[in-house]
Design an enzyme around this catalytic site. Structure first.
Site, PDB file in Angstrom:
ATOM      1  N   GLN A   1      -2.744   2.945   9.507  1.00  0.00           N
ATOM      2  CA  GLN A   1      -1.322   2.496   8.849  1.00  0.00           C
ATOM      3  C   GLN A   1      -0.725   3.504   9.826  1.00  0.00           C
ATOM      4  OE1 GLN A   1      -4.563   3.376   7.193  1.00  0.00           O
ATOM      5  NE2 GLN A   1      -4.393   3.191   5.055  1.00  0.00           N
TER       6      GLN A   1
ATOM      7  N   ASN B   1      -4.952  12.252  -0.479  1.00  0.00           N
ATOM      8  CA  ASN B   1      -4.315  12.100   0.588  1.00  0.00           C
ATOM      9  C   ASN B   1      -5.286  11.124   1.469  1.00  0.00           C
ATOM     10  OD1 ASN B   1      -1.494  11.000   1.514  1.00  0.00           O
ATOM     11  ND2 ASN B   1      -2.491  11.984   4.043  1.00  0.00           N
ATOM     12  N   LYS B   2      -4.728  10.703   2.125  1.00  0.00           N
ATOM     13  CA  LYS B   2      -6.051   9.444   3.434  1.00  0.00           C
ATOM     14  C   LYS B   2      -6.334  10.148   4.039  1.00  0.00           C
ATOM     15  CE  LYS B   2      -5.205   5.709   3.821  1.00  0.00           C
ATOM     16  NZ  LYS B   2      -6.234   5.344   3.306  1.00  0.00           N
TER      17      LYS B   2
ATOM     18  N   ARG C   1      -6.894  -0.289  -7.508  1.00  0.00           N
ATOM     19  CA  ARG C   1      -7.484   1.554  -6.209  1.00  0.00           C
ATOM     20  C   ARG C   1      -7.359   2.786  -7.081  1.00  0.00           C
ATOM     21  NH1 ARG C   1      -4.467   1.478  -0.666  1.00  0.00           N
ATOM     22  NH2 ARG C   1      -6.201   2.733  -0.320  1.00  0.00           N
TER      23      ARG C   1
ATOM     24  N   ARG D   1       0.643  -1.567  -0.095  1.00  0.00           N
ATOM     25  CA  ARG D   1       0.061   0.114  -0.056  1.00  0.00           C
ATOM     26  C   ARG D   1       0.734   1.452  -0.327  1.00  0.00           C
ATOM     27  NH1 ARG D   1       1.623   1.160   4.128  1.00  0.00           N
ATOM     28  NH2 ARG D   1       0.707   3.697   3.821  1.00  0.00           N
ATOM     29  N   GLY D   2       0.055   2.371  -0.272  1.00  0.00           N
ATOM     30  CA  GLY D   2       1.237   3.491  -0.070  1.00  0.00           C
ATOM     31  C   GLY D   2       0.933   3.977  -1.374  1.00  0.00           C
ATOM     32  N   ALA D   3       0.727   5.260  -1.675  1.00  0.00           N
ATOM     33  CA  ALA D   3       0.965   5.415  -3.971  1.00  0.00           C
ATOM     34  C   ALA D   3       2.337   5.142  -4.911  1.00  0.00           C
ATOM     35  CB  ALA D   3       0.549   7.120  -3.308  1.00  0.00           C
TER      36      ALA D   3
ATOM     37  N   ASP E   1      -2.152  10.739  -2.573  1.00  0.00           N
ATOM     38  CA  ASP E   1      -1.995   9.407  -3.740  1.00  0.00           C
ATOM     39  C   ASP E   1      -2.624  10.220  -4.730  1.00  0.00           C
ATOM     40  OD1 ASP E   1      -2.530   8.673  -0.550  1.00  0.00           O
ATOM     41  OD2 ASP E   1      -2.356   6.950  -1.916  1.00  0.00           O
TER      42      ASP E   1
HETATM   43  O1  MRU Z   1      -4.947   3.636   1.659  1.00  0.00           O
HETATM   44  P1  MRU Z   1      -3.360   3.276   1.606  1.00  0.00           P
HETATM   45  O2  MRU Z   1      -2.626   3.333   2.793  1.00  0.00           O
HETATM   46  O3  MRU Z   1      -2.201   3.207   0.635  1.00  0.00           O
HETATM   47  O4  MRU Z   1      -3.034   5.118   1.703  1.00  0.00           O
HETATM   48  C1  MRU Z   1      -1.901   5.279   1.941  1.00  0.00           C
HETATM   49  C2  MRU Z   1      -1.922   6.896   1.952  1.00  0.00           C
HETATM   50  O5  MRU Z   1      -2.558   7.659   1.740  1.00  0.00           O
HETATM   51  C3  MRU Z   1      -0.313   7.755   1.859  1.00  0.00           C
HETATM   52  O6  MRU Z   1      -0.276   9.068   3.234  1.00  0.00           O
HETATM   53  C4  MRU Z   1      -0.047   8.109   0.672  1.00  0.00           C
HETATM   54  O7  MRU Z   1       0.117   7.124  -0.002  1.00  0.00           O
HETATM   55  C5  MRU Z   1       1.534   8.902   1.126  1.00  0.00           C
HETATM   56  S1  MRU Z   1       2.960   8.871   0.217  1.00  0.00           S
HETATM   57  C6  MRU Z   1       3.721   7.906   0.636  1.00  0.00           C
END
Ligand code: MRU
Length: 342
Positions: free
Chosen positions: A199, A249-250, A90, A53-55, A239
């Site tokens: 997270q 973002n989240k 996603r 996970r994470g962009a 993201d």
């Molecule tokens: O749903 P996720 O855990 O994939 O979301 C991740 C985020 O929102 C992070 O803050 C985002 O990807 C930042 S990049 C390193």
């Protein structure tokens, strides 16, 4: 970065290139488990189920997924199907499309017999670029953060996990924190838990691995701490950032930006250019992932809405920190760094 004193990345191909290996983030922070993903379907499932996970990491994983697909069947039809499968995993992180487009472009004009090799080479390059971009983001953020340090430790607040677990290495928002810590600057991180998937616990785990002092808070404590003057800067990842500087973002990021603005605390967004969507200008155009209500943990029959991301408008963002440098969150700011407009 370090796990129990050992250097690690989040993802890497197996030596025989028959599989991709990745830290299974669903098991963290309890257990460090490495998953072996043996085909494009396994990679697609890993992204959808948030094993990775994470962009930025989603993008790299997708690139390796396409390479595995090419190794099994390099025909145009099979690769189109693999791209469609991975692209639908996603919706919000634009790095996914960016990475698939990049591998796709690398395969144009390559005969089928050589496509697997070319796709793996491009996926490796995307992974290495990610490491370089994150490190550069960290370096560009240093002066901004150093300027906020008072007598005691620099008090940084972050949200979600924008550390090395969300990338291949270093992270985006946490890259400058690691650089400061390694340079001997006293730094303390407020880690917001990030309901509903928590997270923030991943962030706490990786900060512990590097020995960076940190404190976990519930998401709703952020405004209180900012109002009490206990935060010198907020820094988060992204993201998808539009060509005009609106930041997805989240979910929960927007509330932190509002609180930061209300109390004169800078709100920084750290992102590689692979997270910028130059095709979109308005944050409202960004697709927001809606996740299963069961994640929220409500009782049976309770109506739940569970958006995974929110959009912070550009005017609340003090600066964007990219691998090319720092800029205003605006079309002009991004165009000055990247030389393109939406
Ligand atoms: O749903 P996720 O855990 O994939 O979301 C991740 C985020 O929102 C992070 O803050 C985002 O990807 C930042 S990049 C390193």
């Amino acid at each position: 970065m370090r796990v129990a004193g050992k250097e690690m990345r989040t993802i890497w191909p197996s030596p025989d290139r028959r599989a991709v290996l990745a830290i299974d983030q669903r098991a963290l922070p309890g257990r460090l488990e490495i998953a072996r993903l043996e085909g494009v379907e396994a990679v697609a499932h890993a992204i959808r189920d948030m094993l990775v996970r994470g962009a930025p990491l989603i993008g790299v994983a997708a690139a390796y997924g396409l390479a595995l697909a090419a190794a099994r069947d390099p025909s145009d039809a099979a690769l189109d199907a693999a791209r469609a499968l991975l692209g639908a995993t996603r919706p919000t992180a634009v790095n996914l499309r960016w990475a698939l487009d990049r591998v796709g472009a690398a395969l144009a004009n390559v005969p089928p017999v050589r496509r697997a090799e070319a796709a793996f080479a491009e996926a490796d390059a995307i992974a290495e670029d990610d490491v370089r971009m994150c490190r550069q983001i960290g370096e560009h953020a240093l002066p901004l953060l150093r300027a906020r340090k008072g007598e005691g430790p620099l008090r940084v607040m972050t949200h979600c996990n924008a550390g090395w677990l969300a990338t291949v290495d270093w992270g985006t928002a946490l890259a400058p924190v690691y650089l400061l810590h390694r340079a001997g600057v006293e730094v303390h991180v407020w880690v917001s838990e990030t309901r509903p998937r928590n997270q923030g616990h991943l962030t706490a785990w990786e900060l512990a691995g590097e020995g960076v002092p940190h404190t976990l808070i519930v998401d709703n404590a952020a405004g209180h701490l900012i109002a009490r003057g206990e935060v010198d800067a907020v820094i988060v990842g992204s993201d998808r950032t539009t060509a005009a500087g609106d930041v997805a973002n989240k979910v929960g990021t927007y509330l932190k930006a509002l609180a930061a603005r209300a109390h004169g605390v800078p709100f920084y967004v750290a992102l590689p250019s692979s997270s910028i969507d130059f095709r979109v200008t308005r944050g409202a155009e960004i697709p927001i992932e809606q996740r299963d209500g069961r994640e929220v943990g409500a009782g049976v029959g309770v109506a739940v809405q569970n958006p995974a991301f929110d959009v912070t408008p550009a005017h609340l963002v003090s600066a964007l920190i990219t691998e090319r440098g720092v800029c205003a969150a605006s079309a002009e700011g991004l165009a000055a760094l990247f030389g393109r407009a939406a």
